[in-house]
Write a protein that holds these residues in place. Sequence first.
Motif, short mmCIF file in Angstrom:
data_model
loop_
_atom_site.label_atom_id
_atom_site.label_comp_id
_atom_site.label_asym_id
_atom_site.label_seq_id
_atom_site.Cartn_x
_atom_site.Cartn_y
_atom_site.Cartn_z
N THR A 135 83.32 36.92 17.12
CA THR A 135 83.60 36.63 18.42
C THR A 135 82.75 37.37 19.30
O THR A 135 82.02 38.48 19.07
CB THR A 135 85.15 37.55 18.73
OG1 THR A 135 86.05 37.02 17.87
CG2 THR A 135 85.30 37.57 20.20
N ASN A 136 82.28 36.80 20.33
CA ASN A 136 81.13 37.22 21.29
C ASN A 136 82.09 38.24 22.37
O ASN A 136 82.50 37.77 23.25
CB ASN A 136 80.29 36.16 22.02
CG ASN A 136 79.36 36.49 22.82
OD1 ASN A 136 79.05 37.79 23.07
ND2 ASN A 136 78.50 35.77 23.17
N ILE B 160 77.61 30.53 20.98
CA ILE B 160 78.65 31.31 21.52
C ILE B 160 78.60 32.20 22.89
O ILE B 160 77.63 33.01 22.88
CB ILE B 160 79.09 32.54 20.31
CG1 ILE B 160 78.84 31.83 19.04
CG2 ILE B 160 80.45 32.99 20.42
CD1 ILE B 160 79.36 32.91 18.02
N SER B 161 79.16 31.40 23.92
CA SER B 161 79.27 32.28 24.95
C SER B 161 80.33 33.54 25.18
O SER B 161 81.09 33.39 24.11
CB SER B 161 79.65 31.13 26.11
OG SER B 161 78.89 29.81 25.97
N PRO B 162 80.23 34.11 26.21
CA PRO B 162 81.08 35.23 26.32
C PRO B 162 82.51 35.11 26.18
O PRO B 162 82.90 34.01 26.52
CB PRO B 162 80.62 35.99 27.59
CG PRO B 162 79.29 35.43 27.88
CD PRO B 162 79.29 34.18 27.17
N ASP B 163 83.14 35.91 25.24
CA ASP B 163 84.81 35.54 25.00
C ASP B 163 84.83 34.36 24.18
O ASP B 163 86.15 34.10 23.94
CB ASP B 163 85.28 35.58 26.36
CG ASP B 163 85.31 36.56 27.18
OD1 ASP B 163 85.33 37.79 26.52
OD2 ASP B 163 85.09 36.67 28.55
N GLU B 164 83.90 33.69 23.57
CA GLU B 164 84.35 32.75 22.74
C GLU B 164 84.32 33.17 21.11
O GLU B 164 83.66 34.04 20.82
CB GLU B 164 83.13 31.42 22.82
CG GLU B 164 83.53 30.63 24.23
CD GLU B 164 82.56 29.53 24.08
OE1 GLU B 164 82.87 28.63 24.94
OE2 GLU B 164 81.43 29.53 23.55
N VAL B 165 84.93 32.43 20.35
CA VAL B 165 85.05 32.61 19.08
C VAL B 165 84.41 31.44 18.15
O VAL B 165 84.55 30.26 18.28
CB VAL B 165 86.52 32.76 18.56
CG1 VAL B 165 86.59 32.94 17.12
CG2 VAL B 165 87.19 33.80 19.17
N SER C 105 69.25 35.01 21.16
CA SER C 105 70.11 35.22 22.45
C SER C 105 69.43 35.06 23.63
O SER C 105 67.87 34.80 23.66
CB SER C 105 70.70 36.63 22.48
OG SER C 105 71.21 37.19 23.81
N ASP C 106 69.90 35.07 24.86
CA ASP C 106 69.28 35.10 26.14
C ASP C 106 68.80 36.30 26.86
O ASP C 106 68.37 36.36 27.71
CB ASP C 106 70.23 34.38 27.37
CG ASP C 106 71.44 34.71 27.52
OD1 ASP C 106 71.69 35.78 26.91
OD2 ASP C 106 72.27 34.27 28.10
N THR C 107 68.91 37.45 25.94
CA THR C 107 68.53 38.63 26.30
C THR C 107 68.06 39.52 25.27
O THR C 107 68.19 39.32 24.05
CB THR C 107 69.80 39.58 26.80
OG1 THR C 107 69.48 40.70 27.40
CG2 THR C 107 70.73 39.70 25.79
N TYR D 22 87.17 28.59 21.14
CA TYR D 22 86.61 28.39 20.05
C TYR D 22 85.15 27.65 20.62
O TYR D 22 85.24 26.68 21.45
CB TYR D 22 87.15 27.44 18.87
CG TYR D 22 88.28 28.13 18.35
CD1 TYR D 22 87.95 29.00 17.32
CD2 TYR D 22 89.44 28.14 18.82
CE1 TYR D 22 88.81 29.77 16.58
CE2 TYR D 22 90.71 28.83 17.96
CZ TYR D 22 90.15 29.71 17.09
OH TYR D 22 91.20 30.32 16.32
N ALA D 23 84.06 28.17 20.05
CA ALA D 23 82.86 27.55 20.58
C ALA D 23 82.62 26.41 20.29
O ALA D 23 82.97 25.89 18.91
CB ALA D 23 81.57 28.62 19.63
N SER D 24 82.05 25.46 20.89
CA SER D 24 81.91 23.81 20.68
C SER D 24 80.46 23.46 20.90
O SER D 24 80.13 22.36 20.37
CB SER D 24 83.04 23.05 21.20
OG SER D 24 83.00 23.35 22.76
N LYS D 25 79.85 24.32 21.83
CA LYS D 25 78.46 23.95 22.28
C LYS D 25 77.31 24.06 21.19
O LYS D 25 77.50 24.72 20.49
CB LYS D 25 78.02 24.55 23.35
CG LYS D 25 78.88 24.60 24.45
CD LYS D 25 78.34 25.46 25.75
CE LYS D 25 79.51 25.65 26.91
NZ LYS D 25 78.70 26.78 27.61
#
Length: 277
Positions: A181-182, A87-92, A205-207, A36-39
């Motif tokens: 989800t990412n 949300i980083s890759p594979d985070e929810v 996003s960063d892209t 789970y996303a926390s940042k």
Amino acid sequence: MQQLQPKRRSALRIFAGTQVYTVKRRLAWLFDGRRYASKQNTSPLPYLVHTHRTPLYRKLRDVDLEMQQNKVKNLNLAIQRLNGSIISPDEVLSYWKKIGRPTKRKGYVDGMVLHYGKVTSGIGGGLCQLSNLIYWITLHSPLTVTERYRHSYDVFPDSRRDQPFGSGATCSYNYLDLQITNQTDHAYQLLLYIEEDDLVGEWRSDTPNVVTYKIYEENHHFTKEWWGGTIRHNQIFREVNSLDGILLRNEFVTENHALTMYDPFLPENTAYKKNDS
């Protein structure tokens, strides 16, 4: 299709059921194996994916202005917990895991709540506007909605609607959650803020974007049911287009069915038509 005929449940049964589902959700957060996303970081990532704004105040029959003012107080508190979520890759991203339970101790006040199709009040009322907004901007992004609950009641006639019916996400702590989800290789950032009389949301996003999205509805209609009620139906789709406007694919998003709490056959009620979003 789920049977939408209104069901009468006692207050005790509603309370007991809510407690059971609340505990189940807490256990899921602990043991379901998801990251789970926390940042949080409110410094904007460089590329805007999509932004949208919704008015905080509406002219609603039988809804006191104070309830809408209280809603804004509640939104400000929830935004503090969600704004800048990464949300980083594979985070929810779990809506309720980030916000937590709205309580008086945390400063939440009575706001408008829709309870079994009736307008009432409750602590933390009005937070559905935030989940609706997040869901809408997510549909315009590469992120994947992995849990969303539709509104079971269509309470108010369309008024200046610029989105398809059923393009929101209802919420109730904590078992009616919105989870995103990412499934990409890049990080995404959720920015939320209040600007004048609007609630504003952004995915960044960063892209840079490589496609654009258009959300539209099909098969919109009302049906008269044998038990006397009316149900509103539609399906939501999205077009995925290249940056130069070439259609790449159409994607099915969701199907909606909601009990209508007004007469939809009056002349002033008009259906939403396919439009750019």
